[in-house]
Design an enzyme around this catalytic site. Structure first.
Site: not given
Ligand SMILES: Cc1ncc(C[n+]2csc(CCOP(=O)(O)OP(=O)(O)O)c2C)c(N)n1
Ligand SMILES: Cc1ncc(C[n+]2csc(CCOP(=O)(O)OP(=O)(O)O)c2C)c(N)n1
Ligand SMILES: [Mg+2]
Ligand SMILES: [Mg+2]
Lengths: 336, 336, 336, 336
Positions: A26, A57, A80, A83, A126
Site C-alpha cells: 500500500e 492486505e 504496519f 495489519f 499501530h
Molecule cells: C487494515 C488497515 N490497512 C491499512 C491502514 C493504513 N491506513 C490508514 S488510513 C489509510 C487510507 C484510508 O483511506 P480512506 O478509507 O479513503 O480514508 P481517508 O483517509 O481518505 O479518510 C490507510 C491505508 C489501516 N489503518 N488499516
C-alpha cells in the site's frame, strides 16, 4: 547510513539484479515511497515490478502466493505489522501449505516485510509486535531486521532459499545507523557472526572477551539495539559483563550460537518487545532449559512487554513496553 | 436537534420483555455520561438552523487546526488524521441521529466525535495523552469511545462491528440506527463486502456513510478503485445515494432522507458523499497537486455555507467558537 | 483440443529477456509431467466432438460415482466433494484452455482436475491416500497439484492466488490465461472482492468461473446471497456472462467466448454457470427437497447431451469409459 | 452422553435461560444443525437468535463484536478451527482491543467455538489445531473442551465473565462420553477439580494417590483423553504412575494446579496435538522450569506434533501427529 536507506538500497539492488523480484504494498510507489519511505524511488526504477496496491492486505499477500508459485519472488510490504492479522489466513492456509501439501511440486517463496513496534505513541493498533503469533508456523521463517545485519546480505540469502518469510522491521530502527561487525568489532565492542549451515547469521557482541561474560542476552530487532546500549553501560559502569546474541532468523530457532554462549555464561535472559506469555523467549528458554539442564546458575529469564494493549499516551506506553531500565535491572540480576 | 450526550444511554437494547431479567448483568458495558458541552461550540438555544450548522462545522474546523498547531508545538504524540474540508459530512449526517443510535467511525474520527458529543476537551486531552482524555489517553486520536460512539484505526473491521450493533438493535426492536463512516480507500478491505451481504440479507438498520475524498493516504482513487461506487452497494441489494457536494444543505437533506429510511424500513442503505480533504493525510504526507488543493479551498464547506450568512454573523460565530475553543485548549494544557 | 498434460510445462513465465538469467534458480518450482491418460477417458483420436464431450463428462461422472462406492466400501478416508451434475462446467470450460494456462480450483475439484489432466489413477490413488497419488497422498481430495493446476479447500483464498498467477502471466507477456473456479457460497469471502478490484485495476488475464449450484453446503443461496450475481462483478468493472444451463454446448460456447476474450484483452472476466449438484455436499449431508433433486436428474448434463447421440453410440462410449475406469480402480486398489 | 449431545444440550440451555445469547455460524440452522451437529435443533428453539450465516468468517466474528458491545452474548461457531485464521484480525485488533483501548468503557465478551484437530484424514486444511497462535494474545482466554469438563458449567462460567473466549473442541471428542469426576473418581481413577479464583477448574486424575506419582502430565482436549488411557495402561501394566492435569482454560495459564502436582512428582511432560515449536507446552515448561528450578528430576519434556502440515493419508497423518505410543514412551521416560 540509516537503516531505512540501507533497506531501500538493498531493495533497489535486488530489484535491478533479479527480474523475478516484484514489490507490492500500500502506498509504496513514488513520490510517496511507502509510509516509512523504505521503497522511495523504487517505482521509478522498475515501475512494472513495484506495485502500489489498494488497501487489501489479504489479497495482496494471496496474489504474492500466486506470483511466487509462478517463479517470481514477490516482496510484500504490510504498512504496519498490526495489519499482519489480515494476512494470517494466507500465511497459514495457503503460502506455507502449498509446498508441503503439494508434495514438493511447488515452492512459494513469498517475503512479507512489515514495520513493527511501539515507542512512537501510535496507539493500540499501530504499535504492536505481533510476530510472536507467527512463530512455530510450520514452513514459515521469521526474520527480524537489526542494526547488526546487512539488509542486502539478508535479502540475497533469502532469495537463494525457497521458504516463505516474514521480515519484521522495528520502526525505530529505520532512523538508526547500520553498524556491522568489522575486523571483529562494532565500535568499542567485540563482535562476530556465527552461522549454522543454511541459516542467516547471529551476531554475538560483548564488551569483554566472551569467556569473561556471566550472562547470555538474546534479543532481536530494536530490543537488541537497546540491550547493546545497556550492556555497554553495565560493562563500563558496573563491570557487569554480558554477551549479546542477536539472531536474524528468529524462527525457526538457530539454537547453536545461543547454546555456545550459554555454555560459557551459564545464565540466560531473552528480551523482546512483544507481549509476555507464549512469547519468542518462551521457546528459547524451554530449549535451553533442556539443553543446559543442571548447568544453569539460575532459571532462564524472559523479559517481554506486559500482556496488554499499547496505550497511546507516551507515559502509559512506557509502562507496558520493555524499557531500557527494565533491561538494565534484569540483565544485572541475570549476570549475578 | 438531539443532544445525545445529555441522555441516559441505551447502550444495551434487549427485547424489552427480557430487559429486566438480565439488567443486572449488563452494567459492565454501559459507559458513563459526558459533561455538557459548551453551547458556543455545539449550538446556542433557539439560534437559526443555518447558524447552528455553520457553528458546528466551524467548531470542528478550528478544533482540527488548533490540534495541528499543538502538534507542531510538540504537545501531541503519535499521529493524527484531521478532517479539514469534510466537516459538512460530520455535521450533516450526525444532525439526524438520536440517542440510542450508534456511530462507528474510523481513523479520521475527530469530526464525527465532536459532532456527536461536543466533547472538545475530552478529545483534546485524549490526543494529548492525558488521563482526563475520553478514554484515559489510552486510545489516542483513532480509538475513541463515548455513549453511542466508537472508532478504530484498523480499516474495514469496524463495519461488521457496526452491523453487529445494528443486529442488536434489530433483535431488541425499536427504531435505532447504526451508522458506520468509511472512506474510499476502505473499499479495499474484503470484510466490507462480507458485511454488506449479511446486512442486506438480514435487513439490518445500518447506514454506511462513505466520505469519498478520492484519496487513500497517498493513493488516488483511480489507482485504488475499479468500477462504480454506487454499484458496489447495488450488487448487494443495498440502495445508495451519491452526492458530490461540500454543501451542508445538500448533505443534511440527503442524510435526513437516508437515516429516516433506515429508521423506518429497518434495512441497510448507503450515503456516498464525494468530498475532499484539505489537509494532509496524517502528518506532513501530502503529494497531491497544489492546484487541486487550492481549487478545493474555494468551495470547502465553510465557504459554501458561510456565504449564506451575513458577514457580521459569521464573525460573531467565529469569535464565539474561538473563545470557547481557546478555553478548551487552555484547560487541556493545564490538565495533569 | 489441447492435451496440456503432454506438453512441457511452462510453470514459470518470466519476461523472455530475463528467462535465461534466472532459469537455474527456477527448477525448484517446476512440476514433472504426468503420464499419458487413457484415450477412452479423455477422447479418442478423430472422434466426433460431441462424442468426445460426452465421453469426457461421462468419465468424470463415473469417476465420482465409483469414488463414492469406494467410500462406502471404507477404502477412502477423510471427506470428498463429488461434482456429479456439474460435469458440463468442468469439460465445457477446460476444453478451451491450453498449455501455459492455469486452473485454480476449490474443494470440489475432481472434475476440473480430470478434465485438465485425465489423470484418473493419480487422483484416485491420492484420495485413497496412496503414495502414488498425484501429491503423494498428502493433499487428498481437496489439495491437488499438477502442471497448470492447483486446488485448495480453503474457500476464497485461492482467488488472489489465481490473480497472482495472472499477474505473472501479464508480467511475462504472452497470451496465457489464469482460471479460478468458485461456487456461489464463496461469494461470502471478502478476499474475493479484494481480488476482483485489483484484477480489474491491473487488467489481469483472469477468468472467474462461478459454478452456481445454488447451495453452499446446507445453505440455499437465498440465505447466503443478497443482490445479483452479475452485479457483483459489474461493480468492479468486470464483465460477466451468466447462463442457466447444464448443456455442454451452451457452456462450451460461452466458455470459448469468455476465454478468448480474456486471452486477447488481457483483462478479467467472469462466467457464471447456474447448475446443480446432484449428490450430497460431501458425504451424507443432504437436506434439499427430494423433488428438487429428482427434477434436476431429468436435465443433468449427460441426459441433455446424451440425447444428441445415438443410443448405441452412448452405450459404446459408456462401455469404454467403464472398462477404462475399471482398470484404473483395479490399478489403484493394487497400489501399495 | 456423547460430548456433542452434551454441548448441544448446554447451548440449548443457555439459549433458553439467557436472552442475551445469540448463536451464529455457517450452516448451523436446522435441519443441518452444523457440520458437526453441535447446534442441531437449536434454530427451532430460538430462531431469531440462532443465525446461519454466509461463508464469511471475518464478518461474523466482527458482527459478534458489535453484538457483544451492545450487551448481547454472541457465540460464534467457526466450522473448522483451520478457518480461525480468517478471524484473526477481528480477534487481535478488535475484540480483544476494545475493552482495554476504550479504558474499560465497554466489554466485548465474544465466544468463538471451533472444532479442531486431526486423525480423520481430512487433510492439511481441515485437521489443524491452530489454537497455539492465539495463545498469549492480551485479553483473550483460550478454553479447550475435554471429556472431564461439563460444557454447561463451562459456558455458564464464561457467561458470568466478560473476557473474549476462543473455545476449541477437538473433533474426535464429539463422539466420546463426558466422564465427570463423581465422588472423587472417574471410573477406576482418582479425580478431583482444582480451581484458582475466577478460573475454570483443572481436573487432576491419577490411578494411585497423587503422592505416589512420579510424573505430572499436562494435556488438554483430545490429547488429555488419550493421555488418560496411556496413564491407565502404564499404571496397570508397568506400575508407572503419573498424575494428569487437564486444564479447561489453556491460556492464560492457571499454573497453580500444575505447580502443586509438580511439587509432588518433580517431573513434567506437556502433551498437545498442535505443532511443536512455540507451542502451548513451551510456556508451561518455561514457567515451571523457573518455579521449580533446581528441584526437577529431569528437564521438562514437551510432546507435540511434528512441525509439518497434516497429510491426508491416514498413514502419513499418523507420522506427524502425536500418537498414543509416542505418549506412552515419553511419559514412561518422564516418570523414570
Ligand atoms: C487494515 C488497515 N490497512 C491499512 C491502514 C493504513 N491506513 C490508514 S488510513 C489509510 C487510507 C484510508 O483511506 P480512506 O478509507 O479513503 O480514508 P481517508 O483517509 O481518505 O479518510 C490507510 C491505508 C489501516 N489503518 N488499516
Ligand atoms: C474458508 C472456508 N470456510 C468454510 C469452509 C467449509 N465449506 C466447505 S465447502 C462449503 C460450501 C461452499 O459452497 P460453494 O462455494 O457454493 O461451493 P459448492 O460446495 O456448492 O460447490 C463450505 C462452507 C471452507 N472450506 N473454507
Ligand atoms: Mg479517502
Ligand atoms: Mg454452491
Amino acid at each position: 547510513m540509516m537503516l531505512v536507506k540501507e533497506l531501500n538500497a538493498a531493495l533497489e539492488r535486488i530489484l535491478t539484479d533479479d527480474p523475478r523480484v516484484v514489490l507490492m504494498g500500500e502506498d509504496i510507489a513514488d513520490p510517496y515511497g511507502g509510509a516509512f519511505k523504505v521503497t522511495r524511488g523504487l517505482s521509478s526504477v522498475a515501475p512494472e515490478r513495484v506495485l502500489t496496491t489498494p488497501v487489501s492486505e489479504g489479497a495482496i499477500v494471496g496474489m504474492a502466493a500466486g506470483l511466487a508459485m509462478s517463479g517470481y519472488r514477490p516482496i510484500v510490504e504490510i504498512m504496519f505489522a498490526d495489519f499482519l492479522s489480515l494476512t494470517f489466513d494466507q500465511v497459514m492456509n495457503h503460502i506455507t501449505k502449498y509446498p508441503a501439501m503439494y508434495d514438493g511440486k511447488v515452492t512459494c517463496p513469498v517475503i512479507i516485510r512489515s514495520p513493527s513496534g511501539g515507542h512512537r505513541g501510535y496507539g493500540p493498533t499501530h504499535s504492536q509486535s505481533p510476530e510472536k503469533h507467527f512463530l512455530g508456523l510450520p514452513g514459515l521463517t521469521v526474520v527480524a531486521a537489526s542494526p547488526y545485519h546487512d539488509p542486502l546480505a539478508t535479502l540475497r540469502a533469502l532469495l537463494l532459499r525457497d521458504d516463505p518469510v516474514l521480515l519484521v522491521e522495528h520502526k525505530l530502527l529505520y532512523a538508526e545507523a547500520l553498524t556491522l561487525a568489522v575486523g571483529g568489532r562494532i565500535g568499542a565492542a567485540l563482535a562476530r557472526e556465527e552461522s549454522s549451515a543454511g541459516r542467516l547469521p547471529s551476531v554475538l557482541i560483548s564488551w569483554v572477551p566472551p569467556e569473561v561474560c556471566t550472562v547470555t542476552v538474546v534479543a532481536y530487532g530494536y530490543s537488541a539495539l537497546i540491550a547493546a546500549r545497556v550492556l555497554e553501560q553495565l560493562a563500563i559502569e558496573e563491570e557487569v559483563f554480558g554477551e549479546l546474541v542477536v539472531p536474524a532468523e528468529i524462527a525457526p530457532l538457530d539454537a547453536a550460537p545461543i547454546s555456545a554462549s550459554l555454555r560459557r555464561t551459564r545464565s540466560l535472559i531473552t528480551i523482546e518487545e512483544g507481549t509476555e506469555g507464549w512469547s519468542w523467549g518462551s521457546e528459547i528458554a524451554q530449549r535451553m532449559s533442556v539443553e543446559a539442564f543442571g548447568q544453569l546458575r539460575r532459571p532462564v529469564d524472559i523479559l517481554a512487554s506486559a500482556s496488554s494493549i499499547i496505550p497511546s499516551s507516551r507515559e502509559r506506553e512506557r509502562e507496558v513496553l520493555v524499557t531500557q531500565s527494565d533491561m538494565r535491572q534484569r540483565i544485572r540480576a541475570a549476570a549475578a | 436537534m438531539s443532544n445525545p450526550q445529555s441522555e441516559v444511554i441505551r447502550n444495551v437494547s434487549l427485547p424489552s420483555s427480557s430487559r429486566d431479567a438480565v439488567t443486572s448483568r449488563l452494567v459492565a458495558g454501559a459507559p458513563s455520561r459526558l459533561p455538557n458541552p459548551d453551547a458556543r461550540l455545539v449550538g446556542i438555544q433557539d439560534e437559526a438552523r443555518d447558524h447552528r450548522l455553520y457553528r458546528r462545522m466551524r467548531f470542528i474546523r478550528r478544533f482540527e487546526e488548533r490540534l495541528l498547531d499543538l502538534f507542531e508545538e510538540g504537545l501531541l504524540n503519535g499521529t493524527t488524521h484531521a478532517c479539514i474540508g469534510q466537516e459538512a459530512d460530520c455535521v450533516g449526517v450526525i444532525e439526524h441521529l438520536q440517542p440510542g443510535d450508534h456511530i462507528f467511525s474510523n481513523h479520521r474520527c475527530h469530526g464525527h466525535y465532536l459532532a456527536w458529543t461536543g466533547d472538545a476537551l475530552g478529545l483534546l486531552a485524549e490526543i494529548m495523552g492525558k488521563s482526563a482524555g475520553v478514554v484515559g489517553g489510552i486510545g489516542g486520536s483513532q480509538h475513541l469511545c463515548a455513549p453511542g460512539f466508537k472508532s478504530n484505526g484498523i480499516l474495514g473491521g469496524t463495519v461488521p462491528a457496526a452491523a453487529g450493533i445494528a443486529l442488536g438493535m434489530k433483535l431488541s426492536g425499536g427504531s435505532d440506527v447504526s451508522v458506520a463512516f468509511i472512506g474510499d480507500g476502505t473499499f479495499g478491505e474484503g470484510v466490507l463486502y462480507e458485511t454488506l451481504n449479511i446486512a442486506s440479507l438480514w435487513k439490518l438498520p445500518l447506514l454506511l456513510v462513505v466520505e469519498n475524498n478520492a484519496y487513500a493516504q497517498s493513493t488516488p482513487i483511480s489507482a485504488n478503485f475499479a468500477g462504480d461506487m454506487r454499484a458496489r452497494f447495488d450488487a448487494f441489494g443495498i440502495e445508495a445515494e451519491r452526492l458530490d457536494s461540500t454543501d451542508i444543505h445538500a448533505i443534511d437533506e440527503a442524510a435526513q432522507r437516508q437515516i429516516a429510511a433506515v429508521r423506518e424500513d429497518r434495512s441497510p442503505r448507503a450515503l456516498i458523499i464525494d468530498t475532499y480533504r484539505l489537509c494532509h493525510h496524517s502528518k506532513s504526507d501530502d503529494n497531491r497537486p497544489e492546484a487541486e488543493i487550492a481549487e478545493r479551498w474555494l468551495r470547502e464547506p465553510l465557504v459554501v455555507h458561510g456565504a449564506r450568512l451575513d458577514g457580521p454573523e459569521v464573525e460573531r460565530i467565529d469569535h464565539e467558537v474561538e473563545e470557547a475553543l481557546g478555553a478548551v485548549v487552555d484547560a487541556a494544557r493545564s490538565l495533569p
